[in-house]
Motif scaffolding. Structure first.
Motif, PDB file in Angstrom:
ATOM      1  N   LYS A  21     -25.339 -79.076 -40.330  1.00 53.69           N
ATOM      2  CA  LYS A  21     -25.266 -79.779 -39.055  1.00 53.69           C
ATOM      3  C   LYS A  21     -25.017 -78.734 -37.977  1.00 53.69           C
ATOM      4  N   VAL A  22     -25.919 -78.664 -37.014  1.00 52.53           N
ATOM      5  CA  VAL A  22     -25.815 -77.665 -35.954  1.00 52.53           C
ATOM      6  C   VAL A  22     -24.670 -78.027 -35.010  1.00 52.53           C
ATOM      7  N   SER A  23     -23.800 -77.060 -34.726  1.00 52.99           N
ATOM      8  CA  SER A  23     -22.693 -77.313 -33.798  1.00 52.99           C
ATOM      9  C   SER A  23     -23.217 -77.370 -32.379  1.00 52.99           C
ATOM     10  N   ALA A  24     -22.636 -78.302 -31.591  1.00 51.23           N
ATOM     11  CA  ALA A  24     -23.067 -78.437 -30.202  1.00 51.23           C
ATOM     12  C   ALA A  24     -22.675 -77.204 -29.406  1.00 51.23           C
ATOM     13  N   SER A  25     -23.400 -76.939 -28.342  1.00 51.31           N
ATOM     14  CA  SER A  25     -23.194 -75.720 -27.557  1.00 51.31           C
ATOM     15  C   SER A  25     -21.820 -75.677 -26.909  1.00 51.31           C
ATOM     16  N   LYS A  40     -33.060 -59.443 -29.925  1.00 43.93           N
ATOM     17  CA  LYS A  40     -32.630 -59.511 -31.326  1.00 43.93           C
ATOM     18  C   LYS A  40     -32.383 -60.960 -31.751  1.00 43.93           C
ATOM     19  N   GLU A  41     -32.334 -61.199 -33.067  1.00 39.05           N
ATOM     20  CA  GLU A  41     -32.145 -62.560 -33.541  1.00 39.05           C
ATOM     21  C   GLU A  41     -30.767 -63.087 -33.141  1.00 39.05           C
ATOM     22  N   LYS A  42     -30.702 -64.352 -32.775  1.00 40.01           N
ATOM     23  CA  LYS A  42     -29.476 -64.927 -32.244  1.00 40.01           C
ATOM     24  C   LYS A  42     -28.721 -65.710 -33.314  1.00 40.01           C
ATOM     25  N   PRO A  43     -27.380 -65.556 -33.319  1.00 36.89           N
ATOM     26  CA  PRO A  43     -26.592 -66.311 -34.283  1.00 36.89           C
ATOM     27  C   PRO A  43     -26.340 -67.736 -33.777  1.00 36.89           C
ATOM     28  N   GLN A  44     -26.183 -68.652 -34.709  1.00 37.32           N
ATOM     29  CA  GLN A  44     -25.934 -70.054 -34.414  1.00 37.32           C
ATOM     30  C   GLN A  44     -24.818 -70.517 -35.341  1.00 37.32           C
ATOM     31  N   VAL A  45     -23.982 -71.436 -34.867  1.00 31.08           N
ATOM     32  CA  VAL A  45     -22.890 -71.938 -35.703  1.00 31.08           C
ATOM     33  C   VAL A  45     -23.217 -73.351 -36.196  1.00 31.08           C
ATOM     34  N   GLY A  46     -22.859 -73.667 -37.433  1.00 26.38           N
ATOM     35  CA  GLY A  46     -23.066 -75.000 -37.968  1.00 26.38           C
ATOM     36  C   GLY A  46     -22.134 -75.271 -39.131  1.00 26.38           C
ATOM     37  N   LYS A  68     -19.996 -73.690 -49.692  1.00 20.36           N
ATOM     38  CA  LYS A  68     -19.761 -75.049 -50.178  1.00 20.36           C
ATOM     39  C   LYS A  68     -19.794 -76.019 -48.993  1.00 20.36           C
ATOM     40  N   VAL A  69     -19.893 -77.309 -49.315  1.00 25.02           N
ATOM     41  CA  VAL A  69     -19.904 -78.326 -48.273  1.00 25.02           C
ATOM     42  C   VAL A  69     -18.606 -78.216 -47.468  1.00 25.02           C
ATOM     43  N   GLY A  70     -18.725 -78.245 -46.139  1.00 24.60           N
ATOM     44  CA  GLY A  70     -17.557 -78.135 -45.279  1.00 24.60           C
ATOM     45  C   GLY A  70     -17.416 -76.770 -44.648  1.00 24.60           C
ATOM     46  N   ASP A  71     -18.070 -75.735 -45.262  1.00 23.31           N
ATOM     47  CA  ASP A  71     -18.007 -74.392 -44.674  1.00 23.31           C
ATOM     48  C   ASP A  71     -18.678 -74.375 -43.309  1.00 23.31           C
ATOM     49  N   LYS A  72     -18.006 -73.723 -42.349  1.00 15.24           N
ATOM     50  CA  LYS A  72     -18.653 -73.452 -41.069  1.00 15.24           C
ATOM     51  C   LYS A  72     -19.313 -72.094 -41.193  1.00 15.24           C
ATOM     52  N   VAL A  73     -20.569 -71.997 -40.759  1.00 22.34           N
ATOM     53  CA  VAL A  73     -21.339 -70.780 -41.023  1.00 22.34           C
ATOM     54  C   VAL A  73     -22.053 -70.283 -39.772  1.00 22.34           C
ATOM     55  N   THR A  81     -35.616 -74.741 -41.118  1.00 16.95           N
ATOM     56  CA  THR A  81     -36.439 -75.830 -40.609  1.00 16.95           C
ATOM     57  C   THR A  81     -35.545 -76.860 -39.943  1.00 16.95           C
ATOM     58  N   ASP A  82     -35.844 -77.168 -38.675  1.00 13.37           N
ATOM     59  CA  ASP A  82     -35.034 -78.142 -37.925  1.00 13.37           C
ATOM     60  C   ASP A  82     -35.337 -79.573 -38.345  1.00 13.37           C
ATOM     61  N   VAL A  83     -34.303 -80.411 -38.424  1.00 11.79           N
ATOM     62  CA  VAL A  83     -34.451 -81.846 -38.707  1.00 11.79           C
ATOM     63  C   VAL A  83     -33.497 -82.587 -37.756  1.00 11.79           C
ATOM     64  N   LYS A  84     -33.974 -83.663 -37.144  1.00 19.28           N
ATOM     65  CA  LYS A  84     -33.112 -84.429 -36.251  1.00 19.28           C
ATOM     66  C   LYS A  84     -32.893 -85.812 -36.857  1.00 19.28           C
ATOM     67  N   LEU A  85     -31.656 -86.253 -36.978  1.00 19.10           N
ATOM     68  CA  LEU A  85     -31.337 -87.600 -37.473  1.00 19.10           C
ATOM     69  C   LEU A  85     -30.606 -88.304 -36.342  1.00 19.10           C
ATOM     70  N   GLY A  86     -31.249 -89.304 -35.731  1.00 17.34           N
ATOM     71  CA  GLY A  86     -30.664 -89.918 -34.538  1.00 17.34           C
ATOM     72  C   GLY A  86     -30.595 -88.875 -33.447  1.00 17.34           C
ATOM     73  N   THR A  87     -29.376 -88.629 -32.926  1.00 20.24           N
ATOM     74  CA  THR A  87     -29.248 -87.626 -31.867  1.00 20.24           C
ATOM     75  C   THR A  87     -28.677 -86.316 -32.388  1.00 20.24           C
ATOM     76  N   ASP A  88     -28.396 -86.252 -33.698  1.00 16.37           N
ATOM     77  CA  ASP A  88     -27.794 -85.033 -34.256  1.00 16.37           C
ATOM     78  C   ASP A  88     -28.862 -84.077 -34.770  1.00 16.37           C
ATOM     79  N   GLU A  89     -28.591 -82.776 -34.585  1.00 18.70           N
ATOM     80  CA  GLU A  89     -29.520 -81.761 -35.073  1.00 18.70           C
ATOM     81  C   GLU A  89     -29.011 -81.146 -36.364  1.00 18.70           C
TER      82      GLU A  89
END
Lengths: 103, 103, 103, 103, 103, 103, 103
Positions: A21-25, A40-46, A68-73, A81-89
């Motif tokens: 789950k992508v963290s909001a900005s 350069k490639e940009k880091p993203q948190v999720g 593991k599930v729950g890790d912030k990365v 590959t991006d997937v959107k479910l409702g309004t969440d990315e």
């Protein structure tokens, strides 16, 4: 074939893939993370919400994932590959595209 | 999911990655290092602040890193992923992108 | 973190890398070496001032380098990473980029 | 560091490399070899004047070269690194770039 | 070094290479072969006049070639290195560039 | 060297290659197959008329092909090398370029 | 050779390939899946209707697929080869191009 009703709990990644789950900005600026505007490639948190069973070895065994599930990365913004479910990315990533655990 | 408050101590690199604090340019000119302006890849100096557990071998064991926290290292300016925490610049590198230890 | 004062003796190459002092152009014309102006890669002469411990094998042992400190070597002008210490030019090369020993 | 005085006998190729004296063009027309002017890679004739010890295997042994000093060889004109000693042209090639022995 | 007088019998291919005499275009139309004018790679017919000893395995043994001198073969027109001896055209090919034996 | 008279029975594929007679377009529309006009690779239908002995393993044994003469197959339109015998079109393919058997 | 009458049941994928019926776009919006319009690869939903026997190992055994007939899967829109049977769209994919099972 009935309609596919996708929700987070129905997505089961294969092999060494993870579902993130992508963290909001907002969170990121709050947390002090700044993504420099360079070529350069940009880091993203999720946050990981589902993981695959790991890559299969030649003898049929599995190489379990390190995360593991729950890790912030931290991962590269351009990976997966991006997937959107409702309004969440969400993003489907290979574990090797994860740079670091930050939780 | 609560806001992610990133700080140096919360970043745990995966596999053979290292987390490096980029040295300021002043230091480098003070130290006599000059980065020639050519088309070739440019070296950069930094200090390792966190290391991953090493690449996993096929039998599940780890191949430990050759570098350690505190090492000052030369690496290619174009390698890795930039991360900024507050006003400090960091980079997440694979160990193979480190050219030499200079401490 | 204190300023990094780089000098030749503080550079310790990793893996199969070598640290080479680039020979001045005068020497080369004196020695009769002529670098033809073609589209092909150009050879360069230098002297090895530091070597890495060698590539690590899968069992943890090292594959020692074939070259040693003091060897004069021919390498491709476009290989490796340039480093300047004061007015002297150096290059960090992988051993596989060395074409021949000429001493 | 004293000036490097390069001569044929001082060049010792590393690994599977060979040092080849390029045959003059006259010889080739005399011998009937014609190099067609196409977009494909062009063959060149030369004589081996020095060979490397061969590639090192994983167990430390060497895989000896198939060619020897004195062999006349056909190789691709675009392979390797050109070196000029006085008025003579030489090329440093990997053995795999040699197409055939013609002596 | 004396002049190199190249003739068919003096060309000894290395490794898995074969030396092939290119068949003249007349023969091919006579035989009914038509080379369509597309962007795909084009087949060419020729006869093998010399073969190499085969690729060397890691234990020093050779993997013998599947083709032999005298075989008529189909190969891609863009593969290998062209050589002309007098008015005849030849090509030096790796065995893997041979598509089929047609004799 | 006598003229090469190519016919279907004289083409013997090497290694893991197969020789496939391309099915005419009429058949395909009759059979309901429609090839969408996109940027993606397009499937093509054909019938295998000759197969190679299979790839050679390192110990000299062969890895037999999964397909056999007579199989109707789907393959990518852009794979392999086209050959025309009289008015019939053929293609020489590696087995890995075959997507599915459709007979 | 008789006309090939393609229908779903006649398509037998080779190796690790799967034959997937592409889900109509209506279903996806109904299920809440939204495909963001970015430069990154886009996910697509489909249902597996046939699977190959798996990749052959070097010893001749098979590595069975992780997915099975009936699985609904997410895959990259740009992967594989499109096939149309009547008005239905299908795609032939390698298993490694499947990102997740969503049923």
């Amino acid at each position: 074939m009935a309609a596919v009703s996708l929700s987070v709990s129905t997505v089961k990644p294969l092999g060494d893939r993870v579902f993130v789950k992508v963290s909001a900005s907002e969170e990121k600026t709050a947390g002090g993370l700044y993504l420099p505007d360079t070529a350069k490639e940009k880091p993203q948190v999720g946050e990981i919400v589902a993981i695959g069973p790991g890559k299969r070895n030649d003898d049929g065994s599995r190489q379990e994932l390190e995360v593991k599930v729950g890790d912030k990365v931290l991962y590269s913004k351009y990976a997966g590959t991006d997937v959107k479910l409702g309004t969440d990315e969400y993003v489907l990533l290979s574990e090797k595209d994860i740079l670091a655990v930050v939780s």
